[in-house]
Write a protein that holds these residues in place. Structure first.
Motif, mmCIF file in Angstrom:
data_model
loop_
_atom_site.group_PDB
_atom_site.id
_atom_site.type_symbol
_atom_site.label_atom_id
_atom_site.label_comp_id
_atom_site.label_asym_id
_atom_site.label_seq_id
_atom_site.Cartn_x
_atom_site.Cartn_y
_atom_site.Cartn_z
ATOM 1 N N ASN A 189 0.840 -1.194 0.000
ATOM 2 C CA ASN A 189 0.000 0.000 0.000
ATOM 3 C C ASN A 189 0.880 1.251 0.000
ATOM 4 O OD1 ASN A 189 0.825 0.430 2.643
ATOM 5 N ND2 ASN A 189 -1.161 -0.003 3.561
ATOM 6 N N ARG A 190 0.221 2.399 -0.041
ATOM 7 C CA ARG A 190 0.977 3.618 -0.287
ATOM 8 C C ARG A 190 1.752 4.093 0.928
ATOM 9 N NH1 ARG A 190 -1.806 8.383 1.261
ATOM 10 N NH2 ARG A 190 -3.833 7.903 2.164
ATOM 11 N N TYR A 191 1.623 3.370 2.032
ATOM 12 C CA TYR A 191 2.377 3.746 3.217
ATOM 13 C C TYR A 191 3.772 3.126 3.234
ATOM 14 C CZ TYR A 191 -1.899 5.792 4.866
ATOM 15 O OH TYR A 191 -3.008 6.574 4.979
ATOM 16 N N VAL A 192 4.086 2.404 2.176
ATOM 17 C CA VAL A 192 5.428 1.840 2.078
ATOM 18 C C VAL A 192 6.238 2.736 1.152
ATOM 19 C CG1 VAL A 192 6.773 -0.165 1.377
ATOM 20 C CG2 VAL A 192 4.531 -0.482 2.408
ATOM 21 N N SER A 193 7.321 3.265 1.685
ATOM 22 C CA SER A 193 8.122 4.198 0.887
ATOM 23 C C SER A 193 9.029 3.427 -0.060
ATOM 24 C CB SER A 193 8.986 5.045 1.813
ATOM 25 O OG SER A 193 10.000 4.218 2.378
ATOM 26 N N ILE A 194 9.657 4.182 -0.945
ATOM 27 C CA ILE A 194 10.509 3.507 -1.927
ATOM 28 C C ILE A 194 11.738 2.909 -1.269
ATOM 29 C CG2 ILE A 194 11.761 5.600 -2.626
ATOM 30 C CD1 ILE A 194 11.617 4.474 -5.518
ATOM 31 N N GLY A 195 12.184 3.571 -0.214
ATOM 32 C CA GLY A 195 13.327 3.007 0.515
ATOM 33 C C GLY A 195 12.968 1.673 1.141
ATOM 34 N N ALA A 199 13.199 -10.510 -1.763
ATOM 35 C CA ALA A 199 12.266 -11.348 -2.525
ATOM 36 C C ALA A 199 12.488 -11.198 -4.024
ATOM 37 C CB ALA A 199 10.835 -10.995 -2.153
ATOM 38 N N PRO A 200 13.642 -11.563 -4.522
ATOM 39 C CA PRO A 200 13.906 -11.409 -5.952
ATOM 40 C C PRO A 200 13.109 -12.378 -6.803
ATOM 41 C CG PRO A 200 15.735 -12.530 -4.878
ATOM 42 C CD PRO A 200 14.795 -12.126 -3.794
ATOM 43 N N GLN A 201 12.398 -13.310 -6.155
ATOM 44 C CA GLN A 201 11.635 -14.285 -6.906
ATOM 45 C C GLN A 201 10.247 -13.765 -7.279
ATOM 46 O OE1 GLN A 201 12.077 -14.290 -3.674
ATOM 47 N NE2 GLN A 201 10.160 -14.848 -2.647
ATOM 48 N N LEU A 202 9.947 -12.544 -6.898
ATOM 49 C CA LEU A 202 8.608 -12.011 -7.152
ATOM 50 C C LEU A 202 8.285 -11.945 -8.643
ATOM 51 C CD1 LEU A 202 8.361 -9.005 -4.669
ATOM 52 C CD2 LEU A 202 7.159 -11.180 -4.533
ATOM 53 N N THR A 203 7.030 -12.282 -8.953
ATOM 54 C CA THR A 203 6.550 -12.133 -10.327
ATOM 55 C C THR A 203 5.615 -10.931 -10.452
ATOM 56 O OG1 THR A 203 4.707 -13.616 -9.881
ATOM 57 C CG2 THR A 203 6.707 -14.594 -10.813
ATOM 58 N N HIS A 204 4.902 -10.633 -9.359
ATOM 59 C CA HIS A 204 3.956 -9.511 -9.375
ATOM 60 C C HIS A 204 4.322 -8.567 -8.245
ATOM 61 C CE1 HIS A 204 1.878 -12.551 -11.622
ATOM 62 N NE2 HIS A 204 0.834 -11.788 -11.858
ATOM 63 N N LEU A 205 4.563 -7.321 -8.572
ATOM 64 C CA LEU A 205 4.967 -6.368 -7.538
ATOM 65 C C LEU A 205 4.135 -5.100 -7.610
ATOM 66 C CD1 LEU A 205 6.955 -5.443 -5.305
ATOM 67 C CD2 LEU A 205 8.415 -4.533 -7.129
ATOM 68 N N GLY A 206 3.567 -4.721 -6.459
ATOM 69 C CA GLY A 206 2.922 -3.422 -6.334
ATOM 70 C C GLY A 206 3.828 -2.554 -5.504
ATOM 71 N N THR A 207 4.305 -1.469 -6.072
ATOM 72 C CA THR A 207 5.445 -0.768 -5.490
ATOM 73 C C THR A 207 5.127 0.154 -4.323
ATOM 74 O OG1 THR A 207 5.171 1.078 -6.994
ATOM 75 C CG2 THR A 207 6.595 -0.717 -7.732
ATOM 76 N N GLY A 208 3.862 0.260 -3.929
ATOM 77 C CA GLY A 208 3.568 1.183 -2.831
ATOM 78 C C GLY A 208 3.655 2.616 -3.317
ATOM 79 N N SER A 209 4.180 3.508 -2.496
ATOM 80 C CA SER A 209 4.111 4.926 -2.838
ATOM 81 C C SER A 209 5.076 5.303 -3.957
ATOM 82 C CB SER A 209 4.401 5.782 -1.609
ATOM 83 O OG SER A 209 5.768 5.642 -1.250
ATOM 84 N N PHE A 210 6.207 4.631 -4.037
ATOM 85 C CA PHE A 210 7.269 4.947 -4.990
ATOM 86 C C PHE A 210 7.772 6.361 -4.792
ATOM 87 C CE2 PHE A 210 9.453 2.545 -8.004
ATOM 88 C CZ PHE A 210 9.952 3.365 -9.003
ATOM 89 N N SER A 211 7.812 6.752 -3.553
ATOM 90 C CA SER A 211 8.455 8.021 -3.232
ATOM 91 C C SER A 211 9.087 7.855 -1.859
ATOM 92 C CB SER A 211 7.451 9.163 -3.246
ATOM 93 O OG SER A 211 6.392 8.910 -2.363
ATOM 94 N N PRO A 212 10.055 8.697 -1.577
ATOM 95 C CA PRO A 212 10.734 8.523 -0.299
ATOM 96 C C PRO A 212 9.829 8.949 0.861
ATOM 97 C CG PRO A 212 11.761 10.270 -1.603
ATOM 98 C CD PRO A 212 10.614 9.787 -2.373
ATOM 99 N N SER A 213 10.092 8.376 2.002
ATOM 100 C CA SER A 213 9.287 8.771 3.153
ATOM 101 C C SER A 213 9.726 10.146 3.601
ATOM 102 C CB SER A 213 9.451 7.776 4.287
ATOM 103 O OG SER A 213 10.685 7.993 4.929
ATOM 104 N N GLU A 214 8.851 10.830 4.315
ATOM 105 C CA GLU A 214 9.181 12.201 4.710
ATOM 106 C C GLU A 214 10.318 12.271 5.693
ATOM 107 O OE1 GLU A 214 4.574 13.308 4.124
ATOM 108 O OE2 GLU A 214 5.494 13.859 6.022
ATOM 109 N N ILE A 215 10.482 11.186 6.436
ATOM 110 C CA ILE A 215 11.498 11.271 7.481
ATOM 111 C C ILE A 215 12.893 10.900 7.006
ATOM 112 C CG2 ILE A 215 10.531 11.243 9.792
ATOM 113 C CD1 ILE A 215 9.894 8.322 9.425
ATOM 114 N N ALA A 216 13.010 10.482 5.766
ATOM 115 C CA ALA A 216 14.351 10.131 5.270
ATOM 116 C C ALA A 216 15.243 11.362 5.332
ATOM 117 C CB ALA A 216 14.259 9.621 3.835
ATOM 118 N N GLY A 217 16.384 11.187 5.877
ATOM 119 C CA GLY A 217 17.287 12.328 6.040
ATOM 120 C C GLY A 217 17.813 12.806 4.701
#
Lengths: 611, 237
Positions: free
Chosen positions: A255-261, A270-288
């Motif tokens: 879901n969108r609460y997972v940051s790209i980091g 999990a490199p074996q994944l066939t289907h991936l939903g990337t979540g937010s695809f943006s960095p979290s706000e707290i990343a330095g």
């Protein structure tokens, strides 16, 4: 599996009237020995043989046909059906279903009609999973899979599934509601054999329960975990540990609460994944600010089996180049939450040669669609959603994009296209260029909007679609349409099973054309169109063959619907008011009617009257 | 802990340092900004709010919750704070509300800073109430309007006297003490820094911009937030 392949579990009238005629379609007693015993023995052998043979029958349609041969076949088929599909949960009761089918392992159930998704139905209409859950618990304790669409599922139901079905393996909830994260917590905790938990476009209330932490410790059997619709924070550390101990995990949609980091950390586990939903695809706000950016390209490069990519919920386009490396293998790409421009799309789509399914926002404009058409020669399914879903918004895509797609993507089978401007020419072009079309859904967002070049109604365009696309089974029309369009549909849409109509037509004739002309029609949903009781009557010959008819804001009256109800006793005719309306005059706001083996349901809310 | 609010907004509010964290109450909870069609939500009668708050920190309370949650959820009535539909016609164009909400939220995606969301939904919890609610703060123009809406939502609770401008009268020390000593409920909120504050201590717009979630608690419990308020009163007094 397209929805249009599915049939109702059984045509109602036949069930009652399967006669008690001699089911002995086998040897009569021979002259020798004990003729009665011999014939009983032969019956038994035949049934055993039948049972073994029917095990191979998987298609619903085949099974329904087999069950009608004779009573013996009916019985054996009922014993051997392991996947039970019920297209309308009110067409049959849990008791009847469990009485007929003895050994069901998988249940697929559908509830509310589709127009409920657009707030046309007051909430709490029904489609409760609870009575089914309880009935299944008694009848099929070995049940492994449940797939629900548009049903109301409570936390207790989730608990029931986890506690009373020891071997439960797969839960798929599509467009469901009524449950929350606390229900999920119980479910994942007690379901020790869980392989699949797919929550798709469902409404999950945030009870602040850390359900991800509730997966039991030790190696998990998880193969698919889809929770991109869950609008609450999740415990990332717990998720990371879960992924690390799920070696069989192939599908993961965050879901969108997972940051790209955070995504990075999951992907390298999990490199074996066939289907991936990337979540937010943006960095979290707290990343330095000074933090090292992980090597996203590397993470994607490691996922050599990736074929389906989605997510991008809060996309920062700067990160898009990371996915270049997987594009060549992608068969499915969902950008429908990513507000990107044509320029941002081009470097990606130009690498997606194998793409078959593409969902995108109209922010890519006609230019973006042209880029799609240039590369994606294998495209089977295209969906173009509006960034701004209002009638009077700017329309970045138009007939230009549609024409381009029709010229570039000749294998197209399914299209959903939202736009503000369209021409008959482009629609006709598509009908000719894409003969394989099975699903054609065009939504011109401005109501009653004509061909913007000629000023004519859109009749000819849709007419061409039904004439030229011989495999068409699903159609949604829009724009300015006269009765002529429906005449075309009635004449040529011989395979059409699902038809969606909104703000169209001039008179009752339009609906008559369709009801009299389309023998395969199963699902008809109409809103805000000038069809009245006379039109309704013209379908009497056909309603038992349909799954449902929905008509809202048309010109129906109560006594017109009553007539139908009287004429067809096995039809449940629901008249639905908006929740806050009082019972008014004769006019019917919403009509929802469907065939049923069990008569009117007992769980109707106040605003529903069954005639 | 210095209140960053004043500095950020370049206003002379450095004196408004009413920020004491509630023990165990803060968290790193970001406000959930996605407007939802709350008309269809279901809530369990037995979800204990306090247990939920603790569950974030310890897993043990969660188990207790699991055993409790065994009743059917009654679906709530339409949320009175639902934003007015943008489209003129219900359900047209036929885009699911989930998608519409996500798009409304992401309108300014591509910009790295705060999204210009069309709504400011915050969760509202009330001690003793079995479920959480959500309100869109941008629906209201003053504390009084918010107070009325909350009162409707949680009908057993009354928000203290807000005075003519709808702000708690911090000037009056004894009034404040009365409020906090009573068994009346008092609204508190968690701001961007994770600190729990009494609602009403800053101008309305500043409150809307900084409020991440609301919690309505008994006046007596809110006393922990008040000492700074008291100090402020005294210093002005």
């Amino acid at each position: 599996m397209s929805e249009d392949d599915e049939r109702q579990q059984c045509p109602p009238s036949d069930l009652e009237f399967v006669s008690n005629k001699a089911r002995n379609c086998n040897a009569t007693g021979s002259g020798s020995g004990h003729p009665e015993l011999q014939s009983v023995y032969l019956d038994q052998v035949l049934e055993n043989v039948l049972e073994n043979v029917l095990h191979f029958l998987t298609s619903k349609r085949d099974r329904n046909a087999a069950s009608l041969v004779c009573k013996s076949w009916y019985r054996v088929e009922a014993l051997t059906r392991s996947e039970l599909f019920i297209g309308n949960c009110y067409a049959v009761s849990p008791a009847r279903a469990t009485a007929r089918f003895a050994r069901v392992r998988a249940l697929h159930l559908k509830g509310k009609p589709r127009f409920a998704d657009f707030n046309l139905m007051p909430p709490d209409w029904g489609a409760h999973f609870n009575p089914w859950a309880l009935a299944m618990a008694k009848a099929y304790p070995w049940l492994e899979k449940v797939n629900l669409k548009r049903m109301s599922v409570t936390d207790d139901d989730l608990a029931t599934l986890a506690e009373l079905f020891l071997g439960f393996k797969e839960l798929v909830l599509v467009c469901c509601d009524g449950f929350g994260t606390s229900g999920l917590a119980i479910f994942v905790n007690k379901c020790r054999q869980l392989k699949v938990l797919d929550l798709i476009e469902s409404e999950v209330s945030d009870d602040e329960s850390d359900w991800i932490s509730c997966f039991p410790e030790g190696e998990s059997h998880l193969e698919s975990l889809i929770f991109d619709c869950v609008e609450c924070h999740i415990n990332f550390e717990a998720l990371e540990r879960l992924v690390a101990r799920s070696p069989l995990l192939k599908k993961l949609r965050l879901n969108r609460y997972v940051s790209i980091g955070q995504l990075y950390h999951l992907m390298i586990r999990a490199p074996q994944l066939t289907h991936l939903g990337t979540g937010s695809f943006s960095p979290s706000e707290i990343a330095g600010q000074g933090d090292q950016e992980p090597d996203y390209v590397n993470a994607f490069a490691a996922c050599k089996s990736l074929v389906c990519l989605s997510g991008f919920r809060e996309i920062i386009p700067d990160y898009l180049p990371a996915i270049y490396i997987v594009c060549a293998n992608l068969t499915s790409l969902n950008f429908s939450y990513a507000n990107i421009t044509a320029e941002q799309l081009k470097p990606i789509i130009s690498k997606c040669h194998k793409l078959q399914v593409f969902w995108v926002l109209d922010s890519i404009c006609d230019e973006g669609l042209q880029a799609v058409a240039a590369t994606c020669k294998e495209l089977r399914e295209l969906r173009v959603f509006p960034v701004d879903a209002r009638e009077d918004s700017d329309g970045p895509v138009s007939e230009v994009g549609l024409q381009a797609i029709s010229e570039g993507c000749r294998k197209l089978q399914s299209i959903l296209y939202f736009c503000q401007r369209m021409t008959n020419t482009a629609v006709i072009a598509m009908s000719k260029n894409c003969p394989d079309l099975v699903v054609f859904r065009l939504c011109i967002m401005g109501r009653h909007r004509a061909d913007h070049v000629t000023g004519e109604p859109m009749d000819d365009g849709f007419g061409a679609i039904v004439m030229n696309c011989k495999k068409l089974t699903r159609l949604a029309v829009s724009g300015l349409l006269t009765d002529k369009a429906f005449d075309y549909i009635g004449r040529h849409g011989k395979l059409v099973r699902t038809l969606s109509v909104a703000f169209s037509g001039d008179s009752d004739m339009a609906l008559k054309y369709v009801l009299e002309g389309c023998p395969q029609l199963q699902k008809l949903e109409i809103r805000d169109s000038p069809f009245g009781d006379a039109a309704l009557r013209s379908g009497l010959h056909h309603y038992y063959s349909m799954r449902f008819l929905w008509m809202s804001s048309c010109r129906l009256t109560r006594h017109g619907c009553q007539e139908i109800a009287r004429a067809m006793p096995r039809l449940v005719v629901e008249v639905i008011r908006s929740a806050d309306e009082e019972e008014m005059d004769d006019a019917v706001e919403i009509l929802y009617m469907y065939r049923s083996l069990v008569g009117p349901r007992t769980d109707t809310p106040k605003f529903v009257t069954i005639l | 802990m210095a209140n960053v609010l004043g500095a950020e907004h370049d206003l002379n509010f450095k004196e408004t340092e009413l920020c004491l964290g509630l023990p165990g109450g803060a968290g790193g909870n970001e406000v959930d900004n996605s407007p939802k069609n709350t008309g269809k939500r279901g809530f369990s009668e037995t979800v204990d709010l306090k247990l939920n708050l603790q569950a974030k920190e310890t897993g043990m309370d969660l188990n207790k919750n699991l055993e409790n949650g065994s009743r059917e959820k009654p679906v709530s009535a339409k949320d009175p704070a639902k934003p007015p539909a943008k489209a003129q016609v219900v359900g047209w164009p036929p885009v699911r509300s989930y998608r519409k909400n996500v798009m409304a939220n992401n309108k300014s995606s591509g910009e790295e800073s705060e999204k210009a969301s069309s709504a400011a939904f915050v969760k509202v919890s009330m001690d003793g109430a079995p479920y959480l609610r959500k309100v869109d703060l941008k629906m209201y123009k003053s504390y009084q309007e918010l107070s009325d809406a909350l009162a409707k939502m949680f009908s057993s609770f009354t928000m203290g006297n807000y005075g003519s401008q709808g702000m708690i009268d911090f000037m009056n020390e004894s009034k404040l003490m009365d409020l906090l000593n009573s068994s009346d409920y008092v609204p508190t909120y968690e701001d961007k820094d994770g600190d729990w504050m009494l609602v009403g201590d800053v101008p309305w717009q500043m409150f809307v911009d900084s409020c991440k979630r609301l919690r309505i608690m008994k006046g007596s419990e809110a006393i922990g937030l008040a000492p700074r308020a008291m100090e402020k009163c005294k210093s002005r007094g």
